[in-house]
Design a protein around this motif. Structure first.
Motif, PDB file in Angstrom:
ATOM      1  N   VAL A 188       0.795  -1.008   0.021  1.00 30.23           N
ATOM      2  CA  VAL A 188      -0.253  -0.327  -0.222  1.00 30.23           C
ATOM      3  C   VAL A 188       1.011   1.056   0.059  1.00 30.23           C
ATOM      4  O   VAL A 188       0.775   2.176  -0.600  1.00 30.23           O
ATOM      5  CB  VAL A 188      -1.038   0.077   1.169  1.00 30.23           C
ATOM      6  N   TYR A 189       2.128   1.170   0.495  1.00 29.15           N
ATOM      7  CA  TYR A 189       2.916   2.305   0.481  1.00 29.15           C
ATOM      8  C   TYR A 189       3.395   2.862  -0.996  1.00 29.15           C
ATOM      9  O   TYR A 189       3.291   3.458  -1.092  1.00 29.15           O
ATOM     10  CB  TYR A 189       4.240   2.116   1.221  1.00 29.15           C
ATOM     11  N   LEU A 190       3.372   1.957  -1.581  1.00 32.22           N
ATOM     12  CA  LEU A 190       4.314   1.924  -2.868  1.00 32.22           C
ATOM     13  C   LEU A 190       3.338   2.899  -2.999  1.00 32.22           C
ATOM     14  O   LEU A 190       3.748   3.854  -4.030  1.00 32.22           O
ATOM     15  CB  LEU A 190       4.636   0.026  -3.538  1.00 32.22           C
ATOM     16  N   PHE A 191       2.578   2.119  -3.050  1.00 33.12           N
ATOM     17  CA  PHE A 191       1.220   3.056  -4.742  1.00 33.12           C
ATOM     18  C   PHE A 191       0.563   4.878  -3.330  1.00 33.12           C
ATOM     19  O   PHE A 191       0.656   5.432  -4.893  1.00 33.12           O
ATOM     20  CB  PHE A 191      -0.383   2.100  -4.896  1.00 33.12           C
ATOM     21  N   MET A 192       0.974   4.964  -2.299  1.00 26.96           N
ATOM     22  CA  MET A 192       0.518   5.627  -2.318  1.00 26.96           C
ATOM     23  C   MET A 192       1.765   6.309  -1.909  1.00 26.96           C
ATOM     24  O   MET A 192       1.351   8.103  -2.312  1.00 26.96           O
ATOM     25  CB  MET A 192      -0.267   5.661  -0.440  1.00 26.96           C
ATOM     26  N   ASN A 193       2.706   6.287  -1.899  1.00 25.45           N
ATOM     27  CA  ASN A 193       3.833   7.163  -1.764  1.00 25.45           C
ATOM     28  C   ASN A 193       4.352   7.781  -3.282  1.00 25.45           C
ATOM     29  O   ASN A 193       4.650   8.712  -3.439  1.00 25.45           O
ATOM     30  CB  ASN A 193       4.693   6.284  -1.048  1.00 25.45           C
ATOM     31  N   ILE A 194       4.178   7.137  -4.190  1.00 25.93           N
ATOM     32  CA  ILE A 194       4.963   7.225  -5.122  1.00 25.93           C
ATOM     33  C   ILE A 194       3.667   8.084  -5.941  1.00 25.93           C
ATOM     34  O   ILE A 194       3.954   9.101  -6.742  1.00 25.93           O
ATOM     35  CB  ILE A 194       4.708   5.488  -6.902  1.00 25.93           C
ATOM     36  N   LEU A 215      -1.451   8.285   3.398  1.00 26.39           N
ATOM     37  CA  LEU A 215      -0.408   8.149   4.409  1.00 26.39           C
ATOM     38  C   LEU A 215      -0.597   8.190   5.521  1.00 26.39           C
ATOM     39  O   LEU A 215       0.288   7.274   6.274  1.00 26.39           O
ATOM     40  CB  LEU A 215       0.698   9.339   3.265  1.00 26.39           C
ATOM     41  N   THR A 216      -1.811   9.342   6.496  1.00 23.51           N
ATOM     42  CA  THR A 216      -2.040   9.542   7.320  1.00 23.51           C
ATOM     43  C   THR A 216      -2.641   7.923   8.428  1.00 23.51           C
ATOM     44  O   THR A 216      -1.987   7.747   9.427  1.00 23.51           O
ATOM     45  CB  THR A 216      -2.775  10.629   7.549  1.00 23.51           C
ATOM     46  N   GLY A 217      -3.386   7.619   6.833  1.00 20.82           N
ATOM     47  CA  GLY A 217      -3.916   5.931   7.114  1.00 20.82           C
ATOM     48  C   GLY A 217      -5.543   6.380   8.177  1.00 20.82           C
ATOM     49  O   GLY A 217      -5.813   5.557   8.661  1.00 20.82           O
ATOM     50  N   LEU A 218      -6.000   7.002   7.359  1.00 17.71           N
ATOM     51  CA  LEU A 218      -7.585   6.994   7.347  1.00 17.71           C
ATOM     52  C   LEU A 218      -8.502   6.094   6.907  1.00 17.71           C
ATOM     53  O   LEU A 218      -8.037   6.592   5.221  1.00 17.71           O
ATOM     54  CB  LEU A 218      -7.589   9.343   7.195  1.00 17.71           C
ATOM     55  N   PRO A 219      -9.052   6.201   7.253  1.00 12.51           N
ATOM     56  CA  PRO A 219     -10.321   4.972   6.469  1.00 12.51           C
ATOM     57  C   PRO A 219     -10.872   6.282   5.693  1.00 12.51           C
ATOM     58  O   PRO A 219     -11.766   7.004   5.683  1.00 12.51           O
ATOM     59  CB  PRO A 219     -10.826   5.088   7.053  1.00 12.51           C
ATOM     60  N   PRO A 220     -11.611   5.316   4.256  1.00 16.49           N
ATOM     61  CA  PRO A 220     -11.251   3.986   4.170  1.00 16.49           C
ATOM     62  C   PRO A 220      -9.936   3.339   3.165  1.00 16.49           C
ATOM     63  O   PRO A 220     -10.089   3.001   2.590  1.00 16.49           O
ATOM     64  CB  PRO A 220     -12.880   3.150   3.525  1.00 16.49           C
ATOM     65  N   LEU A 221      -9.210   4.381   3.457  1.00 14.15           N
ATOM     66  CA  LEU A 221      -7.677   4.119   2.102  1.00 14.15           C
ATOM     67  C   LEU A 221      -7.402   2.772   2.453  1.00 14.15           C
ATOM     68  O   LEU A 221      -7.259   2.876   3.992  1.00 14.15           O
ATOM     69  CB  LEU A 221      -7.211   5.777   1.985  1.00 14.15           C
ATOM     70  N   SER A 222      -6.262   3.074   1.469  1.00 15.12           N
ATOM     71  CA  SER A 222      -5.421   2.097   1.899  1.00 15.12           C
ATOM     72  C   SER A 222      -4.322   1.791   2.693  1.00 15.12           C
ATOM     73  O   SER A 222      -4.399   0.619   4.257  1.00 15.12           O
ATOM     74  CB  SER A 222      -4.626   1.272   0.729  1.00 15.12           C
ATOM     75  N   GLY A 223      -3.927   2.917   4.031  1.00 10.90           N
ATOM     76  CA  GLY A 223      -3.290   3.447   4.670  1.00 10.90           C
ATOM     77  C   GLY A 223      -3.675   2.817   5.910  1.00 10.90           C
ATOM     78  O   GLY A 223      -2.929   2.703   6.668  1.00 10.90           O
ATOM     79  N   PHE A 224      -5.095   3.127   6.747  1.00 13.29           N
ATOM     80  CA  PHE A 224      -5.738   2.778   8.022  1.00 13.29           C
ATOM     81  C   PHE A 224      -5.296   1.396   7.348  1.00 13.29           C
ATOM     82  O   PHE A 224      -5.359   0.843   8.253  1.00 13.29           O
ATOM     83  CB  PHE A 224      -7.437   3.180   7.430  1.00 13.29           C
ATOM     84  N   ILE A 225      -5.108   0.527   6.863  1.00 17.29           N
ATOM     85  CA  ILE A 225      -5.453  -1.080   6.998  1.00 17.29           C
ATOM     86  C   ILE A 225      -3.973  -1.750   7.066  1.00 17.29           C
ATOM     87  O   ILE A 225      -3.813  -1.805   7.949  1.00 17.29           O
ATOM     88  CB  ILE A 225      -6.649  -1.668   5.339  1.00 17.29           C
ATOM     89  N   SER A 243      -1.852   4.888  -9.588  1.00 18.04           N
ATOM     90  CA  SER A 243      -1.717   4.577  -7.890  1.00 18.04           C
ATOM     91  C   SER A 243      -2.849   5.219  -7.210  1.00 18.04           C
ATOM     92  O   SER A 243      -3.205   4.211  -6.133  1.00 18.04           O
ATOM     93  CB  SER A 243      -0.375   5.800  -7.838  1.00 18.04           C
ATOM     94  N   ALA A 244      -3.731   5.519  -7.403  1.00 12.33           N
ATOM     95  CA  ALA A 244      -4.726   6.289  -6.924  1.00 12.33           C
ATOM     96  C   ALA A 244      -6.393   4.903  -7.082  1.00 12.33           C
ATOM     97  O   ALA A 244      -6.446   4.924  -5.659  1.00 12.33           O
ATOM     98  CB  ALA A 244      -5.457   7.794  -8.016  1.00 12.33           C
ATOM     99  N   ILE A 245      -6.256   4.507  -8.125  1.00  7.29           N
ATOM    100  CA  ILE A 245      -7.475   2.862  -8.123  1.00  7.29           C
ATOM    101  C   ILE A 245      -7.096   2.380  -6.594  1.00  7.29           C
ATOM    102  O   ILE A 245      -7.559   1.283  -6.088  1.00  7.29           O
ATOM    103  CB  ILE A 245      -7.269   2.676  -9.004  1.00  7.29           C
ATOM    104  N   PRO A 246      -5.332   1.285  -6.966  1.00  8.13           N
ATOM    105  CA  PRO A 246      -5.010   0.917  -5.539  1.00  8.13           C
ATOM    106  C   PRO A 246      -5.025   1.383  -4.340  1.00  8.13           C
ATOM    107  O   PRO A 246      -5.506   0.607  -3.189  1.00  8.13           O
ATOM    108  CB  PRO A 246      -3.712   0.001  -5.999  1.00  8.13           C
ATOM    109  N   THR A 247      -5.095   2.523  -4.092  1.00  7.87           N
ATOM    110  CA  THR A 247      -4.939   3.415  -2.840  1.00  7.87           C
ATOM    111  C   THR A 247      -6.422   3.166  -2.570  1.00  7.87           C
ATOM    112  O   THR A 247      -6.572   3.722  -0.834  1.00  7.87           O
ATOM    113  CB  THR A 247      -4.388   4.665  -2.881  1.00  7.87           C
ATOM    114  N   LEU A 248      -7.723   3.651  -3.500  1.00  9.25           N
ATOM    115  CA  LEU A 248      -9.071   3.404  -2.835  1.00  9.25           C
ATOM    116  C   LEU A 248      -9.192   1.543  -2.194  1.00  9.25           C
ATOM    117  O   LEU A 248      -9.303   1.044  -1.592  1.00  9.25           O
ATOM    118  CB  LEU A 248      -9.928   3.577  -3.847  1.00  9.25           C
TER     119      LEU A 248
END
Length: 489
Positions: free
Chosen positions: A342-348, A390-400, A463-468
């Motif tokens: 998940v870090y791969l997609f949201m950071n790139i 990146l913060t980790g807010l739901p419902p995004l991948s960083g939260f999971i 990158s946005a689609i997998p992040t969601l």
């Protein structure tokens, strides 16, 4: 294993080598106005290597080859796929970036592919010699890529700093490896593990592992070995910054986990591991994890440049992922692998948007982001999406991703560490929100619309689609991560 079987197991690497040769020859043959097409050759080679790697999952048994210096297992295959995906994204990203267009296109993509090959061997290496060769392949070529923009003094300064820090860290790590060889009489990780289990080498082994940890800590930007990171990320071309934030970091974690779990632990019941010897390295890693995330987040608060801010954010995320190491359980390792994805997609994705905004307004300063939400809506909306992930807010991948890491640490009973992580997550929300506030709520001095190219829209959307999606449905990735950690059992 005979030579033919060995070559088949490294066929993805062979494809990448062939692609490098094709790219270099194309640079010589194509006219200057068409040399950007070498990027498409690089992307095609990475796609081909990706599908060959998928096919290699059918070879479901671990195999050592090339004199037991390289291993084929699910762990290495996981990271091969990781680097091929990230490399493809960076190549497509580079094709649409003003910072990497111009002369020497073939050289740029050849160097990038060579770094990817080095990263793959880092994750497959089971011998100290191969580990060093792979790390130096990645390191030396990365120094060149950071300074690739020869017209920029900032890029040259970043490359020089990266070289000095990297050479120092490698020297310290090599010093520790030489003593480890002297202590055990072998360079193979599995033989080293047997020697350590049968000997009384408490203090000596502790000193050796501390030296080796310096090299690994440098690769993942772990505090206090993180000082190179902000300057290098700010000075390097943005596509290279994005690549350095995920590629070498993931390889560093893969190598750190293989090294420490192969040599200093033994599998126990129910997915747990027990520490071999007297070196209490999990406690040390826990302290470094808390220190790393705190230094990264507190330092990010004062940054005015978006790339420097994301550099300190990257340091903080290394601290989060280190929590999974401390757990000494497959749950922690699984959480690290999932978080890396998940870090791969949201950071790139975040760096892609920063590059698109830079191409549009010519700046990376937060003050210059004021009001761009009305001038180029697509890019700021996407950047907000990645920052909140990146913060980790739901419902995004960083939260999971953070949920799995935090849950593994809580389940292990290390409550103080997860408390530190939660506090740091709150801190991170503040400095990410600063950027969002500047883009959408502050008034800017300019009102002229800024265009975004179709290629930039495409690569950001990839990158946005997998992040969601991975914030809503993540079961296949978790299962894949679960299968990939079996090599440690």
């Amino acid at each position: 294993m005979d030579l033919q079987q060995s070559l088949w197991l490294i066929f993805p690497e062979i494809i990448i080598i062939i692609t490098i040769i094709v790219v270099v020859l194309a640079e010589l043959i194509l006219p200057p106005q068409k040399r950007h097409q070498t990027g498409w050759f690089a992307a095609t080679g990475l796609v081909a290597a990706f599908f060959v790697t998928l096919n290699l999952f059918k070879v479901d048994t671990a195999a050592e080859f090339f004199g037991r210096m390289v291993v084929h297992d699910a762990w290495s295959l996981f990271f091969k796929l990781f680097f091929e995906i990230s490399g493809f994204l960076i190549v497509i990203f580079s094709l649409g970036s003003k910072e990497t267009r111009g002369k020497n296109q073939g050289e740029y993509y050849a160097l990038l592919l060579a770094v990817i090959m080095g990263l793959i061997f880092m994750t497959s290496a089971t011998d100290l010699v191969m580990i060093l060769l792979a790390m130096e392949t990645v390191g030396i070529l990365s120094y060149v890529l950071v300074g690739f923009n020869k017209a920029s003094s900032r890029s040259g300064e970043a490359a020089l700093k990266y070289l000095i820090y990297g050479a120092t860290a490698t020297g310290v790590m090599l010093f520790g490896m030489s003593y480890l060889y002297g202590l055990t009489g072998t360079t193979n990780l599995f033989d080293i593990a047997d020697s350590i289990a049968q000997s009384e080498t408490g203090f000596t082994l502790t000193v050796i592992m501390l030296f080796i940890l310096v090299g690994f800590g440098f690769k993942i930007a772990m505090a206090p070995f993180h000082m190179w990171c902000p300057d290098v990320y700010e000075g390097a071309p943005t596509p290279i910054t994005a690549f350095l934030s995920v590629g070498p970091k993931a390889a560093g974690f893969a190598l750190l986990l293989r090294f420490f779990f192969s040599t200093l632990t033994q599998p126990a019941l129910d997915g747990a591991f027990t520490v071999v010897g007297t070196f209490k390295w999990p406690l040390l890693i826990a302290i470094l994890s808390a220190f790393t995330m705190t230094v990264g987040n507190l330092s990010a608060i004062t940054q005015s440049n978006v790339k420097r801010l994301l550099a300190y954010s990257s340091i903080a995320h290394a601290g989060y992922m280190l929590m999974g190491v401390v757990v000494l359980h497959t749950a922690g390792l699984r959480a690290i692998l999932f978080y890396l994805i998940v870090y791969l997609f949201m950071n790139i994705g975040a760096f892609m948007v920063v590059a698109a905004i830079r191409d549009g307004i010519g700046s990376e300063e937060i003050d210059d982001y004021k009001g761009i939400g009305r001038r180029m809506p697509f890019a700021p909306i996407m950047l907000a999406l990645f920052l909140f992930a990146l913060t980790g807010l739901p419902p995004l991948s960083g939260f999971i991703g953070k949920f799995y890491l935090f849950f593994a640490v809580i389940d292990a009973g290390i409550y103080w560490l997860v408390t530190v992580a939660i506090i740091n997550t709150v801190i991170s929300l503040y400095y990410y929100a600063r950027i969002v506030k500047a883009m959408f709520f502050d008034e800017g001095s300019q009102t002229t619309p800024v265009p975004v190219t179709p290629l930039q829209i495409i690569v950001v959307s990839i990158s946005a689609i997998p992040t969601l999606i991975l914030g809503i449905y993540w079961a296949p990735i978790i299962d894949f991560a679960e299968q990939s950690i079996q090599m440690l059992m």
